[in-house]
Write an enzyme that holds these catalytic residues in place. Structure first.
Site, PDB file in Angstrom:
ATOM      1  N   SER A 103       0.845  -1.100  -0.168  1.00 10.60           N
ATOM      2  CA  SER A 103       0.044  -0.165   0.064  1.00 10.60           C
ATOM      3  C   SER A 103       0.855   1.183  -0.062  1.00 10.60           C
ATOM      4  O   SER A 103       2.186   0.935   0.351  1.00 10.60           O
ATOM      5  CB  SER A 103      -0.851   0.052   1.297  1.00 10.60           C
ATOM      6  OG  SER A 103      -1.528   1.417   1.445  1.00 10.60           O
ATOM      7  N   TYR A 127      -2.674  -1.190  10.392  1.00  7.97           N
ATOM      8  CA  TYR A 127      -2.557  -1.307   8.981  1.00  7.97           C
ATOM      9  C   TYR A 127      -1.184  -0.788   8.373  1.00  7.97           C
ATOM     10  O   TYR A 127      -0.597  -1.604   7.713  1.00  7.97           O
ATOM     11  CB  TYR A 127      -3.777  -0.528   8.284  1.00  7.97           C
ATOM     12  CG  TYR A 127      -4.034  -0.728   6.871  1.00  7.97           C
ATOM     13  CD1 TYR A 127      -4.613  -1.809   6.323  1.00  7.97           C
ATOM     14  CD2 TYR A 127      -3.470   0.048   5.921  1.00  7.97           C
ATOM     15  CE1 TYR A 127      -4.723  -1.879   5.018  1.00  7.97           C
ATOM     16  CE2 TYR A 127      -3.465   0.098   4.693  1.00  7.97           C
ATOM     17  CZ  TYR A 127      -4.016  -1.089   4.122  1.00  7.97           C
ATOM     18  OH  TYR A 127      -4.409  -1.288   2.645  1.00  7.97           O
TER      19      TYR A 127
HETATM   20  P1  NAD Z   1     -11.365  -6.087  -0.233  1.00  6.82           P
HETATM   21  O1  NAD Z   1     -12.072  -5.990   1.017  1.00  6.82           O
HETATM   22  O2  NAD Z   1     -12.362  -6.062  -1.431  1.00  6.82           O
HETATM   23  O3  NAD Z   1     -10.252  -7.333  -0.642  1.00  6.82           O
HETATM   24  C1  NAD Z   1      -9.717  -7.740   0.612  1.00  6.82           C
HETATM   25  C2  NAD Z   1      -9.843  -9.407   0.265  1.00  6.82           C
HETATM   26  O4  NAD Z   1      -9.130 -10.077   1.556  1.00  6.82           O
HETATM   27  C3  NAD Z   1     -11.418  -9.898   0.553  1.00  6.82           C
HETATM   28  O5  NAD Z   1     -11.669 -10.830  -0.686  1.00  6.82           O
HETATM   29  C4  NAD Z   1     -11.573 -10.581   1.884  1.00  6.82           C
HETATM   30  O6  NAD Z   1     -12.326 -11.703   1.828  1.00  6.82           O
HETATM   31  C5  NAD Z   1      -9.954 -10.850   1.664  1.00  6.82           C
HETATM   32  N1  NAD Z   1      -9.496 -11.438   3.142  1.00  6.82           N
HETATM   33  C6  NAD Z   1      -9.854 -10.862   4.552  1.00  6.82           C
HETATM   34  N2  NAD Z   1      -9.179 -11.487   5.296  1.00  6.82           N
HETATM   35  C7  NAD Z   1      -8.950 -12.575   4.966  1.00  6.82           C
HETATM   36  C8  NAD Z   1      -8.375 -13.920   5.404  1.00  6.82           C
HETATM   37  N3  NAD Z   1      -8.100 -14.018   6.667  1.00  6.82           N
HETATM   38  N4  NAD Z   1      -8.082 -14.946   4.785  1.00  6.82           N
HETATM   39  C9  NAD Z   1      -8.099 -14.820   3.311  1.00  6.82           C
HETATM   40  N5  NAD Z   1      -8.783 -13.665   2.480  1.00  6.82           N
HETATM   41  C10 NAD Z   1      -9.106 -12.548   3.713  1.00  6.82           C
HETATM   42  O7  NAD Z   1     -10.237  -4.733  -0.303  1.00  6.82           O
HETATM   43  P2  NAD Z   1      -9.214  -4.462  -1.611  1.00  6.82           P
HETATM   44  O8  NAD Z   1      -9.099  -2.959  -1.689  1.00  6.82           O
HETATM   45  O9  NAD Z   1      -9.436  -5.447  -2.802  1.00  6.82           O
HETATM   46  O10 NAD Z   1      -7.703  -5.142  -0.823  1.00  6.82           O
HETATM   47  C11 NAD Z   1      -6.914  -6.153  -1.357  1.00  6.82           C
HETATM   48  C12 NAD Z   1      -5.731  -5.506  -0.887  1.00  6.82           C
HETATM   49  O11 NAD Z   1      -5.167  -4.257  -1.321  1.00  6.82           O
HETATM   50  C13 NAD Z   1      -5.444  -5.430   0.623  1.00  6.82           C
HETATM   51  O12 NAD Z   1      -4.141  -6.079   1.156  1.00  6.82           O
HETATM   52  C14 NAD Z   1      -5.313  -3.953   0.659  1.00  6.82           C
HETATM   53  O13 NAD Z   1      -4.497  -3.675   2.096  1.00  6.82           O
HETATM   54  C15 NAD Z   1      -4.780  -3.618  -0.506  1.00  6.82           C
HETATM   55  N6  NAD Z   1      -4.875  -2.322  -0.737  1.00  6.82           N
HETATM   56  C16 NAD Z   1      -5.866  -1.733  -0.969  1.00  6.82           C
HETATM   57  C17 NAD Z   1      -6.123  -0.443  -1.571  1.00  6.82           C
HETATM   58  C18 NAD Z   1      -7.462   0.285  -1.895  1.00  6.82           C
HETATM   59  O14 NAD Z   1      -7.373   1.483  -2.134  1.00  6.82           O
HETATM   60  N7  NAD Z   1      -8.679  -0.604  -2.215  1.00  6.82           N
HETATM   61  C19 NAD Z   1      -5.124   0.511  -1.292  1.00  6.82           C
HETATM   62  C20 NAD Z   1      -3.725  -0.130  -0.871  1.00  6.82           C
HETATM   63  C21 NAD Z   1      -3.932  -1.229  -0.679  1.00  6.82           C
END
Ligand code: NAD
Length: 268
Positions: free
Chosen positions: A153, A166
């Site tokens: 991130s 986080y």
């Molecule tokens: P999201 O909530 O759609 O996806 C996260 C996924 O992780 C979900 O499908 C959830 O079910 C899964 N998950 C949660 N706990 C889990 C576990 N214990 N075991 C297996 N799976 C699990 O959100 P996203 O934005 O798609 O996030 C995906 C990644 O991207 C994360 O690591 C997040 O920190 C990172 N991220 C997202 C953003 C953003 O702006 N959306 C920015 C920076 C980083």
């Protein structure tokens, strides 16, 4: 025929039933890979992604596992190897937020975020690396013995008040990724991260679902738009392919300029 740099490769994407993980799974499949779609609770979401991948003519398999639990990660890899024999690409994507002012943050909130965002990457990477070393290079599909891409991130470098669990997890991902890359390069295993900025997914719905929230968010993004899961998918495909064969231990920021200190564009 589209360019398929991952043809014949097997990938595992954690947390792939929604958001960025679903977009990455689709992008890997479009680039030629067969994909294991890991999910924690949404079987319906995972099956939808499996359906979209098989419609592209690739193989896909949904496997339930909580990445923070060693027994469940072990069972997932066992099931994957029983079905497909091996693994070429691991995308450590699963992650979540449990936000709180620091004075109110509980140990449970701290442990949950570190357990999934950081320890989950340790557990999955450990089993992936053992398989990469066992099999070695399969020159028919890649110049590397294996590739790991960690979903970091912008908060691996930007401190984040109200989200210390986080930000600490993503800061940890940075040095987990770099130390692994340093240790495993001699075995021809490449490890890199993608650091998304603001991507439109369920994790940050509050930041984009009203026009006011979106307009406030856009003040942080010089490029003037919110990111989409496919923006991240394209970066992951490049890091998983031999097009980046000389790249290891790097974080690729895909953030529309969020890490460019946008407030300094207006003075300073
Ligand atoms: P999201 O909530 O759609 O996806 C996260 C996924 O992780 C979900 O499908 C959830 O079910 C899964 N998950 C949660 N706990 C889990 C576990 N214990 N075991 C297996 N799976 C699990 O959100 P996203 O934005 O798609 O996030 C995906 C990644 O991207 C994360 O690591 C997040 O920190 C990172 N991220 C997202 C953003 C953003 O702006 N959306 C920015 C920076 C980083």
């Amino acid at each position: 025929m589209t360019y398929q740099p991952l043809k014949g490769q097997k990938a595992l994407v954690t947390g792939a039933s929604s958001g960025i993980g679903a977009g990455v799974a689709m992008a890997l499949a479009a680039a030629g890979a067969d994909v294991v779609v890991n999910y924690a609770s949404s079987a319906a979401g995972a099956e939808k992604v499996v359906g979209q991948i098989t419609a592209l003519g690739r193989k896909a398999l949904a496997i339930k596992a909580d990445v923070s639990r060693e027994d469940e990660v072990g069972a997932m890899f066992k099931q994957m190897f029983a079905a497909w024999g091996t693994l070429d690409i691991l995308v450590n994507n699963a992650g979540l937020q449990q936000d709180s002012a620091f004075v109110d943050m509980t140990l449970e909130q701290w442990n949950k975020v570190i357990g999934i965002n950081l320890t989950g990457m340790f557990l999955c990477s450990s089993l992936a690396v053992k398989e990469f070393i066992r099999r070695g290079i399969n020159a028919e599909v890649s110049r590397a013995a294996g590739k790991i891409i960690c979903m970091s991130s912008v908060h691996e470098v930007i401190p984040w008040a109200g989200h210390v669990n986080y930000a600490a997890s993503k800061g940890g991902v940075k040095l987990l990724m770099q130390s692994l890359a340093q240790e495993l390069a001699p075995q021809k295993i490449r490890i890199n991260s993608v650091a998304p900025g603001a991507i439109q997914t369920p994790i940050n719905r509050a930041a984009w679902e009203t026009p006011e929230a979106l307009s406030s968010l856009l003040t942080l993004i010089p490029y003037g738009r919110i990111g989409l899961p496919e923006d991240i998918g394209k970066a992951v495909v490049w890091l998983a392919s031999d097009d980046s064969d000389y790249v290891s231990g790097q974080t690729l920021f895909v953030d529309g300029g969020m890490t460019l200190y946008p407030e300094f564009a207006r003075g300073g």
